[in-house]
Every structure is written in structure tokens, then in C-alpha cells.
Design an enzyme around this catalytic site. Structure first.
Site, PDB file in Angstrom:
ATOM      1  N   PRO A   2     -11.191 -27.752  -5.954  1.00 16.83           N
ATOM      2  CG  PRO A   2      -9.715 -27.494  -7.442  1.00 16.83           C
ATOM      3  CD  PRO A   2      -9.766 -27.413  -6.060  1.00 16.83           C
ATOM      4  CD  GLU A   3     -11.886 -33.466  -2.192  1.00 18.82           C
ATOM      5  OE1 GLU A   3     -11.939 -34.078  -1.882  1.00 18.82           O
ATOM      6  OE2 GLU A   3     -13.253 -32.829  -1.317  1.00 18.82           O
ATOM      7  CE  LYS A  57      -6.343 -33.720  -2.673  1.00 26.57           C
ATOM      8  NZ  LYS A  57      -6.605 -33.059  -1.414  1.00 26.57           N
ATOM      9  CG  HIS A  91      -8.913 -12.764  -7.661  1.00 26.20           C
ATOM     10  ND1 HIS A  91      -8.388 -11.865  -7.011  1.00 26.20           N
ATOM     11  CD2 HIS A  91     -10.055 -12.907  -6.719  1.00 26.20           C
ATOM     12  CE1 HIS A  91      -8.619 -11.669  -6.293  1.00 26.20           C
ATOM     13  NE2 HIS A  91     -10.399 -11.860  -6.199  1.00 26.20           N
ATOM     14  NE  ARG A 263      -9.643 -28.869   5.849  1.00 26.50           N
ATOM     15  CZ  ARG A 263      -9.393 -29.232   4.157  1.00 26.50           C
ATOM     16  NH1 ARG A 263      -7.768 -29.754   3.867  1.00 26.50           N
ATOM     17  NH2 ARG A 263     -10.021 -29.666   3.111  1.00 26.50           N
TER      18      ARG A 263
END
Length: 273
Positions: A2-3, A57, A91, A263
DNA sequence: GCGATCCTGGCC
DNA sequence: GGCCAGGATCGC
């Protein structure tokens, strides 16, 4: 994962939690704790959530009395508000149980995210929050302020600049690629070879990308959902991200993929100079 | 400023 | 088996 737009969407989706008391709290032994011990978290059982806030964030769960809880979702983190009888996925690192038999779960397979506590309601006493650059919609964050911050990093490529949370908080790989496209700037350009006007354009494009992302409830590429399980729709409006070999939806040309700092960057050479 | 590193899982 | 992934930190 998520940004900023995804975290903001999650924050809004979790509004029903405000005013609730944490009846029970369960912390996994492998939960990724940041700058705190397990007891700092478990001791918050019994506290009432008074507000949900976001900084960059980071999501802050403000409690009636400090310390407050904070969460960063990293790459694979999720927050879900579900019935306590729903199967607990692998998790799951934190479960906040409420009196109505619902619970907030923090799930993070890769554990690149983390949970922590802060005493300041804005998280200002938490190290990585303290170092964050301005919020994209901060009224004081003018183009000249942004340019001045950029000029402290003359050697950075624009891709690294947009991802740098100390300069502007909130962009991740998707919105960074999209912002550079909308600013018509080549991601490999270096700050020192960029004019003030170009940097101002980049800020405008970044603000636009983030606003759009929020308006569409975030980008669901694979599995992102908000706190209630709703997918975002911003993926339908991306121009370059993950579109290698295709043309931009506005017909401006082919999208290429390069690797910067380990990236992927997707960009359009016809548009971005 | 850059590359390696922290992790798990999905896909080819 | 190798490569890739919505992130950030920590060394050099």
C-alpha cells in the site's frame, strides 16, 4: 503493497472503529515490532480508540490515553475489520477484539511492515515518522518549498526523488511512475539537471496522482483491499505502471520498463523527456 | 547515493 | 529453480 492512497482508503474504511474499546488484544510472537517491545503493544488492551489518522504511509490508531498504536503495511501488509469467527489467515500478527465480536486484524506475510507505539498523537516522536517530508495536501507545501527540498539532493535521479519519503511523504512505485509520466519527465533525469519549473510540475503531478488514487479507493493490482474487503479501482486508470510493451491509454506511445535502484520503472519515452 | 538485506508467496 | 512483488533501513 500500500501507498498513501491505499492507506488513506483503509483509514476511512475503518471509521466504525472510533469510539470502541479494545476488549482483548492478541499479538503474534513473530509480529514485526518497531522501536518497542511486545508489552508496549499488549498493554494497550482495554484502551478506547478515539481517532484514526494517517501520516505518509503510516496509520495511527489514537487511543484515549497515550501511547497510541501505529501500523505500517510495508509491501504485503493488510488491515481487516471482520467478524471474530472468520477464519484467521496465516501471518496474522495482531488482533484487536471488540465487544461486538468483531476484530481488527493486521496481516503481513513478508513482515516488511511493522507496528509500534507513539506518545504524540501525530506520531512525531516515532523516528521514521519524524523524518517524513510534508503531506501532499499540506497547505504550506508550496512548489517553492518542494523545490528547495529537492535541491538538497542534487545527485538523485527523479525516480529515487519521488520515492524518497523524506522529501514528500506517500508515493510508492505505482504513483511515482504515474507522477513522472504526468509530469512528462524522464525517470533517469537527475535533480541538478532539472529546472525549478520542471520540479514544480513533478509536485503537481504527484499531488494529482495521490488525489486520484484516493478518489478511486486505491489500486488493486492483485490483492489490495480496504479494511472492509473492498477493492480499489485506480488500476483501471494507470498510464504506465506494469504496462510494458503496451501503449499508454491516451495513445501517446509504447511503455518501457527499466530497473532503477533494484526496482522496476515503467515509462513512456515519447512523452517523458 | 547505491546496493544488499529483511521476508513469504506466486508465477513462469 | 529463478525471478518478481504496492517498502524502508543499513551499511559502505
Amino acid at each position: 503493497m500500500p501507498e498513501l492512497p491505499e492507506v488513506e482508503t483503509i483509514r476511512r474504511s475503518l471509521a466504525p472503529l472510533v469510539g470502541r474499546r479494545i476488549a482483548r488484544l492478541e499479538l503474534s510472537p513473530v509480529a514485526p515490532l518497531r522501536h518497542c517491545g511486545a508489552h508496549d503493544i499488549t498493554a494497550r488492551a482495554g484502551a478506547t480508540i478515539t481517532d484514526l489518522a494517517r501520516r505518509g504511509k503510516f496509520l495511527l490508531l489514537r487511543l484515549e490515553h497515550a501511547p497510541h498504536l501505529l501500523v505500517h503495511l510495508g509491501m504485503s501488509g493488510r488491515l481487516r475489520h471482520v467478524g471474530a469467527d472468520e477464519a484467521v489467515p496465516p501471518h496474522t500478527h495482531l488482533r484487536l477484539r471488540f465487544a461486538d465480536d468483531t476484530e481488527l486484524r493486521y496481516i503481513d506475510p513478508r513482515r516488511f511492515g511493522g507496528i509500534g507505539v507513539c506518545n504524540d498523537p501525530t506520531g512525531a516522536d516515532f523516528p521514521s515518522i519524524a523524518q517524513l517530508g510534508p503531506e501532499f495536501d499540506d497547505a504550506d507545501f508550496t512548489p517553492s518549498v518542494f523545490v528547495a527540498r529537492c535541491r538538497r539532493h542534487q545527485g538523485l535521479q527523479l525516480k529515487a526523488l519521488t520515492l524518497n519519503q523524506h522529501i514528500l511523504a506517500g508515493l510508492g512505485n505505482i504513483y511515482a511512475c504515474e507522477a513522472l509520466y504526468h509530469a512528462r519527465l524522464r525517470p533517469t533525469r537527475v535533480v541538478r539537471d532539472t529546472t525549478d519549473a520542471e520540479l514544480a510540475r513533478l509536485l503537481g503531478a504527484a499531488q494529482h496522482a495521490l488525489r486520484l488514487g484516493i478518489a478511486y479507493g486505491g489500486t488493486t493490482l492483485k490483492d489490495y483491499v480496504d479494511g472492509l474487503g473492498h477493492r480499489g479501482t485506480m488500476q483501471d486508470f494507470l498510464h504506465v505502471y506494469d504496462r510494458e510493451g503496451r501503449t499508454t491509454p491516451d495513445g501517446h506511445g509504447p511503455v518501457e520498463r527499466i530497473v532503477q535502484h533494484g526496482r522496476s520503472t515503467w515509462w513512456c519515452p515519447n512523452v517523458q523527456i
